[in-house]
Design an enzyme around this catalytic site. Structure first.
Site, PDB file in Angstrom:
ATOM      1  N   CYS A  37     -58.532  11.709 -87.190  1.00  0.00           N
ATOM      2  CA  CYS A  37     -58.924  10.652 -86.262  1.00  0.00           C
ATOM      3  C   CYS A  37     -59.833  11.170 -85.150  1.00  0.00           C
ATOM      4  O   CYS A  37     -59.455  12.107 -84.431  1.00  0.00           O
ATOM      5  CB  CYS A  37     -57.666  10.023 -85.663  1.00  0.00           C
ATOM      6  SG  CYS A  37     -58.023   8.769 -84.410  1.00  0.00           S
ATOM      7  N   LYS A  64     -45.513   4.675 -89.954  1.00  0.00           N
ATOM      8  CA  LYS A  64     -44.997   5.172 -88.683  1.00  0.00           C
ATOM      9  C   LYS A  64     -43.475   5.286 -88.677  1.00  0.00           C
ATOM     10  O   LYS A  64     -42.780   4.406 -89.172  1.00  0.00           O
ATOM     11  CB  LYS A  64     -45.440   4.242 -87.557  1.00  0.00           C
ATOM     12  CG  LYS A  64     -46.931   3.941 -87.537  1.00  0.00           C
ATOM     13  CD  LYS A  64     -47.257   2.851 -86.540  1.00  0.00           C
ATOM     14  CE  LYS A  64     -48.715   2.424 -86.641  1.00  0.00           C
ATOM     15  NZ  LYS A  64     -48.960   1.564 -87.794  1.00  0.00           N
ATOM     16  N   VAL A  77     -52.557   6.630 -82.914  1.00  0.00           N
ATOM     17  CA  VAL A  77     -52.724   7.991 -82.436  1.00  0.00           C
ATOM     18  C   VAL A  77     -54.059   8.067 -81.693  1.00  0.00           C
ATOM     19  O   VAL A  77     -54.989   7.327 -82.022  1.00  0.00           O
ATOM     20  CB  VAL A  77     -52.685   9.005 -83.602  1.00  0.00           C
ATOM     21  CG1 VAL A  77     -51.275   9.134 -84.127  1.00  0.00           C
ATOM     22  CG2 VAL A  77     -53.638   8.627 -84.737  1.00  0.00           C
ATOM     23  N   GLU A  89     -53.639   6.299 -75.751  1.00  0.00           N
ATOM     24  CA  GLU A  89     -55.067   6.063 -75.518  1.00  0.00           C
ATOM     25  C   GLU A  89     -55.752   7.389 -75.203  1.00  0.00           C
ATOM     26  O   GLU A  89     -55.418   8.080 -74.247  1.00  0.00           O
ATOM     27  CB  GLU A  89     -55.331   5.046 -74.403  1.00  0.00           C
ATOM     28  CG  GLU A  89     -54.727   3.683 -74.626  1.00  0.00           C
ATOM     29  CD  GLU A  89     -55.398   2.904 -75.746  1.00  0.00           C
ATOM     30  OE1 GLU A  89     -56.437   3.341 -76.268  1.00  0.00           O
ATOM     31  OE2 GLU A  89     -54.860   1.834 -76.121  1.00  0.00           O
ATOM     32  N   SER A  90     -56.755   7.723 -76.006  1.00  0.00           N
ATOM     33  CA  SER A  90     -57.331   9.066 -75.978  1.00  0.00           C
ATOM     34  C   SER A  90     -57.901   9.467 -74.624  1.00  0.00           C
ATOM     35  O   SER A  90     -57.629  10.565 -74.126  1.00  0.00           O
ATOM     36  CB  SER A  90     -58.422   9.189 -77.050  1.00  0.00           C
ATOM     37  OG  SER A  90     -59.505   8.304 -76.808  1.00  0.00           O
TER      38      SER A  90
END
Length: 256
Positions: A37, A64, A77, A89-90
């Site tokens: 990802c 999940k 993710v 949240e990245s």
């Protein structure tokens, strides 16, 4: 019925696999990731840049476990669990790591308030233009739409590249802008192979900037072997992927 994207390659490979292997011991910070990802890679790059102790846990976001859903109701993710508290949240995770570990260099946000705000403005450009533009281009099936989306994506990349001081966005300092865009810079081989894109055609210094990002140690250490991405991006190229990002693109929305 199983999710069509559920049967992805189960773990990181290549250099990224070696990075994962080094982060299996329990730590205060648990990093829930999917090796494939690009959003995960943003947070992973930050962890590696700042040399923060973490435990890596691989998650198949299409299959999940309950604990993961308990800490992250969106079920996406990346996510982190730090001393029993969870975040997701990245880019929020990246900023949290900057704030929670102030003694860990490099600092991805400048000390000067104006410069910090400028970094956030260009991170916003990446999130609102470069990331969704990549997916519109890759998922488009009509040749004329592909051409239009390629022109738009090239423009969004050039707009950023023209502001790069070199070698990184702020100059010598590696920043959150570089972190935000790097995963898509190294995945640009997908539209290069299938949608007529070239770094040279973007202009504005994009080719040189993308090459610098691809060589950054933290980027290299969080990238798996390219052949393992093929099956995943093949579904996007056929517009069959069922990720939240793919569905948002199909519906004409931005990053979910």
């Amino acid at each position: 019925m199983s999710h069509p994207d559920q049967h992805i390659f189960p773990h990181a490979t290549g250099v990224a696999a070696k990075t994962v292997e080094k982060h299996q011991e329990p730590q205060d910070l648990v990093f829930y990731a999917g090796w494939f990802c690009p959003f995960v890679q943003r947070s992973w790059i930050t962890l590696e840049e700042k040399n923060i102790p973490y435990q890596y846990k691989e998650v198949n976001p299409y299959k999940k476990e309950q604990h993961f859903l308990d800490i992250n109701p969106k079920g996406l993710v990346p996510a982190v669990e730090y001393k029993g508290k969870a975040l997701y949240e990245s880019l929020i995770i990246c900023e949290f790591l900057e704030d929670a570990f102030p003694d860990r260099a490099p600092h991805l946000l400048p000390a000067d308030p104006f410069d910090r705000a400028t970094v956030r403005l260009w991170v916003d450009h990446v999130s609102k233009n470069i990331v969704p533009g990549f997916h519109r281009l890759v998922q488009a099936q009509d040749p004329e739409q592909q051409k239009a989306h390629l022109a738009d994506w090239n423009k969004s990349l050039r707009t950023l590249a023209e502001k790069v001081k070199g070698p990184y966005f702020l100059g010598e300092q590696f920043s959150l802008v570089d972190v935000a865009v790097a995963p898509w810079a190294i995945r640009d081989y997908v539209p290069a192979r299938h949608r007529g894109y070239t770094r040279e055609a973007v202009g504005g210094g994009w080719k040189e900037y993308a090459e610098v990002l691809a060589r950054r140690e933290s980027v290299v250490k969080t990238q798996s072997d390219l052949e393992n991405y093929e099956d995943i991006y093949g579904r996007y190229l056929r517009d069959e992927a069922q990720s939240e990002m793919a569905k948002a693109t199909r519906a004409g929305r931005g990053v979910p």
